[in-house]
Design an enzyme around this catalytic site. Structure first.
Site, PDB file in Angstrom:
ATOM      1  N   LYS A 177       1.039  -1.159  -0.367  1.00  0.00           N
ATOM      2  CA  LYS A 177       0.349  -0.002   0.258  1.00  0.00           C
ATOM      3  C   LYS A 177       1.148   1.768  -0.153  1.00  0.00           C
ATOM      4  O   LYS A 177       1.472   1.141   0.368  1.00  0.00           O
ATOM      5  CB  LYS A 177      -0.682  -0.286   0.830  1.00  0.00           C
ATOM      6  CG  LYS A 177      -1.780   1.045   1.486  1.00  0.00           C
ATOM      7  CD  LYS A 177      -2.633   0.784   2.284  1.00  0.00           C
ATOM      8  CE  LYS A 177      -4.216   1.710   2.631  1.00  0.00           C
ATOM      9  NZ  LYS A 177      -5.183   2.033   3.652  1.00  0.00           N
ATOM     10  N   SER A 252      -9.895   2.173   2.603  1.00  0.00           N
ATOM     11  CA  SER A 252      -9.290   2.105   1.520  1.00  0.00           C
ATOM     12  C   SER A 252      -7.629   1.561   0.844  1.00  0.00           C
ATOM     13  O   SER A 252      -7.705   2.104   0.192  1.00  0.00           O
ATOM     14  CB  SER A 252      -8.364   3.693   2.444  1.00  0.00           C
ATOM     15  OG  SER A 252      -7.452   2.924   3.464  1.00  0.00           O
ATOM     16  N   SER A 276     -10.043  -0.762   6.876  1.00  0.00           N
ATOM     17  CA  SER A 276      -9.725  -0.896   5.159  1.00  0.00           C
ATOM     18  C   SER A 276      -9.049  -2.294   4.534  1.00  0.00           C
ATOM     19  O   SER A 276      -8.349  -1.226   3.277  1.00  0.00           O
ATOM     20  CB  SER A 276      -8.325   0.449   5.798  1.00  0.00           C
ATOM     21  OG  SER A 276      -9.120   1.825   4.985  1.00  0.00           O
TER      22      SER A 276
HETATM   23  N1  GLN Z   1     -13.660   3.471   5.875  1.00  0.00           N
HETATM   24  C1  GLN Z   1     -12.845   4.156   7.295  1.00  0.00           C
HETATM   25  C2  GLN Z   1     -12.592   5.587   6.584  1.00  0.00           C
HETATM   26  O1  GLN Z   1     -12.852   6.614   6.374  1.00  0.00           O
HETATM   27  C3  GLN Z   1     -11.060   3.142   7.985  1.00  0.00           C
HETATM   28  C4  GLN Z   1     -10.391   4.129   6.570  1.00  0.00           C
HETATM   29  C5  GLN Z   1      -9.262   2.763   6.997  1.00  0.00           C
HETATM   30  O2  GLN Z   1      -9.653   1.846   7.422  1.00  0.00           O
HETATM   31  N2  GLN Z   1      -7.652   3.559   7.246  1.00  0.00           N
HETATM   32  O3  GLN Z   1     -11.647   6.593   7.452  1.00  0.00           O
END
Ligand code: GLN
Length: 594
Positions: A177, A252, A276
């Site tokens: 990532k 994400s 995410s």
């Molecule tokens: N979707 C969640 C957010 O927008 C989690 C994001 C993540 O786990 N990095 O914060």
């Protein structure tokens, strides 16, 4: 209860956050922030003033030094070290004055030239058009494909050495990532503000996979700074789901999930702050693991929300995910939140699960996450998974974890609050380009305003607001008390169950643009957030298909350091899962035909 956020509040918060908004943006953000804060009214109404707040999953142990208060320096010594003062103000240290003179001498032409060189150098390797071309696919999983530098670096140095034993991941391609620092390789967090940055060091997890012989193949796309659930909020364009190119891969870590689902790499690393890793794994039909908070070092992970962030594996099988976790887990003195406990060997647990042995394992289905708001096709697979667990000798019953219903509200106050503090460091002074004649303050405002996308701006403003005087107790303080409730309710459930079962995401992969309204998007995380707030491990395993033949993930949750039993149940689910085949837009298997 605080009054609803006004346009003036948003203007004030934007100023504090060093963001310049147009009138239209002010209107739009006021509405959006208002909707999120309105949603948080469910926790404002809770009468929990007697519940102590939890700021962090565990009481922190400082592994770097003993936290002892030393003797205070005497006054003369302190004053001798203080900067010199004039008219009651500190004088600028001479070093700053010198560098200012030097830049004045060199002129902005020199500085612009350097910035331009960086950009040109990048475009071939990582710019959006290059990404699609070099990726050779429509999925756009990668921000940067590491064909030359890093690939040679890892495979040559780590595996090729004569007399060296090959590591456990020898020669295995891995996708990383793009919020994990890679030495000399662009690390952008899918944000314009970090464009052109090449970290001078590798994240601990990167060092560990290299030492194990893995070959990094590229940096994967994400929602900017890991904020999002669809990978639509990347400054470099979205990633597409290999199961259906018109749908999101989740987020994400959508690039990592898509890269594994498409067969570009058998394993990948992502980060999980509120889901995410697990949510995109579910939407792409792969395995995704969020380990216990502190089990994997975050040194070199660009911070989003520090009390929640955790790095973890993606893989096509539970066994591969266990192997990768074995490589990256373990104490790291460079991360003060790294827990000292050694990682358990997950091999026997995975083998037991794969053999369909769940004898005596007690599994609780979380009632609050098996009802309204979860699509029928997802619930049907959850039921089938529960039956598979019973067939393997496990005991399944429904259980209640009441606080999970407040998870979303607490998370969307805590995560933005921590993010607003973490992202304050992107001040445009060190990360941006100097603009002739601009003051430092103007440069900061301009760089942050142009460098951050809308979702990041929303989070920064929300967090700044939640932390501001007068609102702190009602929002951030309250959310921390809910975090305590979450830990208590989980502890009660784990007194009767070894693991808990829930959907990973409320739906299968959704079409691009389907969740343009931020609050609707935030609801995608309802099943994953509770584990982050508690600091517990949880993983998503593909289990059958839902609407339109798209993959569904089932989530196995466990208490702190409960990875072993979690992997055992996950392996049993994998063994029992209905076959759904490969993603239609996956690359042909190496050496095979499609
Ligand atoms: N979707 C969640 C957010 O927008 C989690 C994001 C993540 O786990 N990095 O914060």
């Amino acid at each position: 209860m605080p009054t609803p956020i006004s346009r003036d509040d948003v203007a004030r918060v934007a100023q504090l956050a060093r963001l310049t908004l147009t009138d239209d943006e002010l209107d739009r953000f006021t509405g959006q922030l208002g909707a999120v804060l309105d949603h948080a009214r469910d926790i404002e109404a809770l009468d929990i003033d007697d519940v102590p707040p939890t700021a962090h999953p565990y009481p922190l142990v400082n592994v770097l030094r003993a936290d002892e208060v030393g003797a205070t320096l005497d006054r003369d010594e302190v004053l001798a070290q203080a900067p010199s003062a004039e008219d009651g103000r500190f004088r600028e240290p001479p070093i700053l004055g010198r560098s200012r003179e030097r830049s004045a001498r060199l002129g902005t032409g020199h500085r612009r030239g350097r910035a331009q060189r960086l950009r040109v150098g990048d475009r071939g390797a990582r710019g959006a058009p290059g990404r699609h071309r070099r990726n050779g696919d429509a999925i756009a999983a990668f921000n940067h494909v590491m064909v030359d530098e890093a690939c040679c670096r890892s495979s040559g140095r780590r595996c090729g050495g004569a007399g060296r034993r090959p590591g456990p991941l020898a020669g295995v391609p891995i996708a990383l990532k793009d919020n994990l620092c890679t030495r000399g390789v662009p690390t952008t967090c899918s944000s314009k503000i970090l464009e052109g940055w090449r970290p001078p060091y590798d994240a601990t997890v990167v060092q560990r996979v290299l030492a194990a012989g893995a070959v990094p193949v590229g940096k994967t796309n994400l929602d900017e700074f890991a904020m999002g659930s669809s990978t639509e909020h990347s400054a470099f364009g979205p990633t597409r789901n290999p199961w259906d190119l018109e749908r999101v891969p989740g987020g994400s870590s959508g690039g990592s999930a898509a890269a594994v689902a498409a067969g570009f790499a058998p394993i990948a690393l992502g980060s999980d702050t509120g889901g995410s890793i697990r949510q995109p794994a579910s939407l792409c039909g792969v395995v995704g693991v969020k380990p216990t908070y502190g089990l994997v070092s975050r040194y070199g992970l660009v911070a989003f929300a520090s009390s929640l962030d955790q790095i973890g594996p993606f893989a096509t099988t539970v066994s591969d995910a266990a192997d990768l976790l074995g490589v990256i887990a373990g104490h790291d003195p460079l991360d003060s939140t790294s827990i000292p406990d050694a990682a358990a060997d997950l091999g026997p647990a995975v083998a037991a699960g794969r053999n369909g042995d769940l004898a005596g394992v007690r599994v609780g289905v979380i009632a609050e996450l098996d009802g309204d708001g979860i699509d029928a096709d997802v619930r049907a697979q959850l039921d089938a998974a529960a039956r598979a667990i019973e067939d393997a000798g496990g005991h399944v019953a429904t259980t209640s974890v009441p606080a999970v219903t407040y998870g979303l509200s607490a998370y969307y106050l805590i995560a933005p609050a921590e993010a607003s503090s973490n992202l304050a460091r992107y001040d445009g002074v060190r990360y941006g380009n100097r603009v002739e004649g601009a003051t430092t303050g103007e440069m900061m405002d301009a760089t942050r305003t142009a460098g951050f996308g809308d979702e990041v701006k929303r989070r920064i403003m929300l967090g700044t607001y939640a932390l501001s005087a007068g609102y702190y107790d009602a929002y951030y303080g309250k959310a921390q008390r809910v975090r305590t409730l979450m830990q208590r309710d989980f502890a009660e459930a784990y007194a009767s169950f070894d693991v808990l079962l829930a959907p990973t995401a409320p739906t299968v992969a959704f079409p691009f643009g389907a969740k343009d309204d931020p609050l609707t998007m935030y609801l995608s995380d309802v099943c994953t957030i509770p584990s982050n707030l508690a600091g517990h491990p949880a993983m998503s395993v593909p289990f059958g298909a839902g609407q339109d033949g798209l993959p569904v993930g089932v989530q196995v949750l466990a208490p702190t350091l409960g990875e072993s039993v979690m992997f055992r149940v996950a392996a049993a689910l994998e063994a029992a899962a209905p076959l759904v085949g490969r993603a239609p837009h996956a690359a042909p298997p190496i050496g095979g035909v499609r």
